[in-house]
Structures are given as C-alpha cells and as structure tokens.
Design a protein around this motif. Structure first.
Motif, mmCIF file in Angstrom:
data_model
loop_
_atom_site.group_PDB
_atom_site.id
_atom_site.type_symbol
_atom_site.label_atom_id
_atom_site.label_comp_id
_atom_site.label_asym_id
_atom_site.label_seq_id
_atom_site.Cartn_x
_atom_site.Cartn_y
_atom_site.Cartn_z
ATOM 1 N N ALA A 118 -11.815 52.455 -1.735
ATOM 2 C CA ALA A 118 -12.983 51.762 -1.169
ATOM 3 C C ALA A 118 -13.479 50.608 -2.044
ATOM 4 O O ALA A 118 -13.680 49.493 -1.541
ATOM 5 C CB ALA A 118 -14.106 52.756 -0.890
ATOM 6 N N PRO A 119 -13.698 50.815 -3.365
ATOM 7 C CA PRO A 119 -14.153 49.688 -4.191
ATOM 8 C C PRO A 119 -13.126 48.568 -4.317
ATOM 9 O O PRO A 119 -13.499 47.407 -4.493
ATOM 10 C CB PRO A 119 -14.429 50.334 -5.554
ATOM 11 C CG PRO A 119 -13.675 51.606 -5.566
ATOM 12 C CD PRO A 119 -13.651 52.064 -4.141
ATOM 13 N N ILE A 120 -11.842 48.905 -4.205
ATOM 14 C CA ILE A 120 -10.801 47.869 -4.270
ATOM 15 C C ILE A 120 -10.907 46.962 -3.048
ATOM 16 O O ILE A 120 -10.866 45.725 -3.164
ATOM 17 C CB ILE A 120 -9.401 48.515 -4.352
ATOM 18 C CG1 ILE A 120 -9.276 49.376 -5.605
ATOM 19 C CG2 ILE A 120 -8.321 47.440 -4.333
ATOM 20 C CD1 ILE A 120 -7.982 50.161 -5.686
ATOM 21 N N VAL A 121 -11.054 47.571 -1.876
ATOM 22 C CA VAL A 121 -11.189 46.794 -0.638
ATOM 23 C C VAL A 121 -12.453 45.952 -0.686
ATOM 24 O O VAL A 121 -12.444 44.758 -0.350
ATOM 25 C CB VAL A 121 -11.207 47.733 0.588
ATOM 26 C CG1 VAL A 121 -11.497 46.939 1.864
ATOM 27 C CG2 VAL A 121 -9.890 48.479 0.717
ATOM 28 N N GLU A 122 -13.554 46.554 -1.125
ATOM 29 C CA GLU A 122 -14.832 45.838 -1.197
ATOM 30 C C GLU A 122 -14.741 44.632 -2.127
ATOM 31 O O GLU A 122 -15.196 43.526 -1.797
ATOM 32 C CB GLU A 122 -15.929 46.793 -1.682
ATOM 33 C CG GLU A 122 -17.315 46.176 -1.722
ATOM 34 C CD GLU A 122 -18.370 47.139 -2.240
ATOM 35 O OE1 GLU A 122 -19.489 46.681 -2.552
ATOM 36 O OE2 GLU A 122 -18.063 48.349 -2.355
ATOM 37 N N ALA A 123 -14.125 44.827 -3.295
ATOM 38 C CA ALA A 123 -13.994 43.738 -4.271
ATOM 39 C C ALA A 123 -13.107 42.625 -3.717
ATOM 40 O O ALA A 123 -13.414 41.434 -3.880
ATOM 41 C CB ALA A 123 -13.428 44.271 -5.575
#
Length: 264
Positions: A118-123
C-alpha cells in the motif's frame, strides 16, 4: 572379501556438515538469479562424470576429465558476482560482533513476511503527480546483497513518506535505486546493472535500463516513475509494462507480493 561397513570418523561428520553449510549459503545467494540454472547444469555434468568414471568408460572419462579440469576456471568466470557476494556475506557475518545461530537462517525465516504494498503504491502515485523520478526494487528470493552493498543502508519500515523523501530531487539518496526486502526499505542509492537490450525505445532512460537490468539478472521486480513523462512502469523478468494506473500497479503488487505470492 568386501567390507560392507563404512568407517565414519568424527572429522568425516564435521567435513560433511561444513560442506553442506557452505553449499546452503551459496544456494541462498544465487537462488532467484540466472546463476542457479548454470549451477544445476554444472552439478549434472559432475554427476555424469562420476558415473562415467565408476563404469570405467575410458574415452568418455578422458573427455570428462578435461572438462572438469578446467571447470574451476569456468566457475570463477561464470560465478564471479556470486563468489563476491558469498565472500562479502560470509565476511560481514563472521566479522560482526554479534554472531548467533539465529542469524545464519535469518534470510530463510524472513521469507514468511509479506511486502507492504500500500505505501509503495501511494508513494508512486504522489511522485508521478509531482514529476519525481524514482526506481524501486522489490526482492523476491534473491537477497540482492551485491547491489545493497553499493548503496546506503536504511533498514526502515516501508512508508510512503520515506520513499518520497528518498527520491526528493535535493535528497542525497535520490540518485539510484531503493531496495525493499519484505516489509522494510533495506537500502537506497543502490547501483544496478544496466540492460544492453538494443530493442528498447529511445525515450527510455537509464532508470528503465537499470530496472530491466536488475530483473534480467535476478528475480526481483522493479518500479519506475518517470521524471519526464510522469509515467509509472513495472519491470519483471526483463519485460517492461508501462503506462500503469493506480489500480494496475496495486493489482500487480498484490498478486506478486501479498499472501502466498509467487516469491514465497
């Protein structure tokens, strides 16, 4: 009279255990890379040589002796990167102040962890919107130690803000790749091998070539955010998929790295 009993000394047992341990550590370093296929082929040739030698097939034995005779030189040439990784891995481990049996199998135990996607996609989406270039490598089975050694260790929980900070244009860590292993950003500013594929479109820069290079040499997956076109791409097994939406990227990462993904 044939002696059917095998004389096994204490040092024979130690010898077997040491060889087994070294072979296991070497396997840990080359699994997930193209070198594992070469290693298997060499092992098969060695087994054939032993069988031919045991059957006293003189012509084949002489030919195989020549092949095996130059085998060590061939091994050094073919496995030069893996040998370097092995020496760095063993040296850093045994020169460390804290040595325990648990550390020996740390890599294998970490395989049970999943990647926090999730944080990878968001970033990636935020960096795409702002035109921030990024190159993120996510490990599968290969530990990528030889590439981690070229960068700076981070060893922090994966978060969108940290990824954005790493690739901020004024950050000293932005030039290079960030490597994610399981649930942590392991290193940043890492140097990757560049693909020499002549069929790449001319608009693909060094980030795209580096992403393809790491996926051609290992089983890792790489995400590229283009600084010029703001486009998000994914490289996997030497194949580049570009113009990805948020949903596309989420689907790819969830399929590959969550639950019982293909890297397990």
């Amino acid at each position: 009279m044939i002696d059917l009993f095998i004389k096994l000394r204490f040092f024979d047992v130690v010898d077997i255990l040491l060889v087994s341990y070294l072979m296991y550590q070497f396997y840990i370093l080359i699994r997930g890379t193209v070198a594992i296929n070469i290693f298997i082929a060499i092992f098969i040739i060695y087994i054939i040589w032993l069988v031919v030698k045991a059957l006293n097939m003189e012509l084949l034995t002489s030919i195989m002796n020549q092949v095996v005779g130059v085998g060590m030189i061939a091994l050094i040439i073919v496995f030069q990167q893996e040998i370097r990784r092995f020496l760095v891995y063993m040296g850093s481990r045994y020169l460390s102040k804290s040595i325990s049996l648990n550390k020996v199998f740390t890599l294998a135990l970490d395989e049970n962890k999943t990647v926090n996607t999730a944080p990878i996609v968001e970033a990636c989406m935020r960096m795409s919107e702002s035109g921030t270039g990024a190159l993120i490598v996510i490990a599968r089975k290969s530990a990528l130690e030889v590439f981690i050694q070229t960068g700076d260790l981070v060893n922090a929980e994966t978060s969108a803000r940290l990824l954005e900070t790493i690739f901020f244009k004024n950050s000293p860590l932005h030039d290079g790749a960030a490597i994610i292993i399981r649930d942590k950003i392991h290193a940043a500013r890492c140097v990757l091998p560049v693909s020499d594929n002549p069929n790449l479109p001319p608009n693909f820069g060094m980030r795209h070539r580096a992403a393809l290079g790491i996926t051609e040499n290992t089983d890792a997956l790489a995400i590229i955010v283009s600084e010029e076109s703001h486009e998000i791409s994914v490289a996997d097994a030497g194949v580049l998929t570009h113009s990805l939406t948020k949903e596309d990227l989420s689907l790819i990462l969830e399929r590959e790295f969550t639950g019982s993904g293909s890297y397990m």
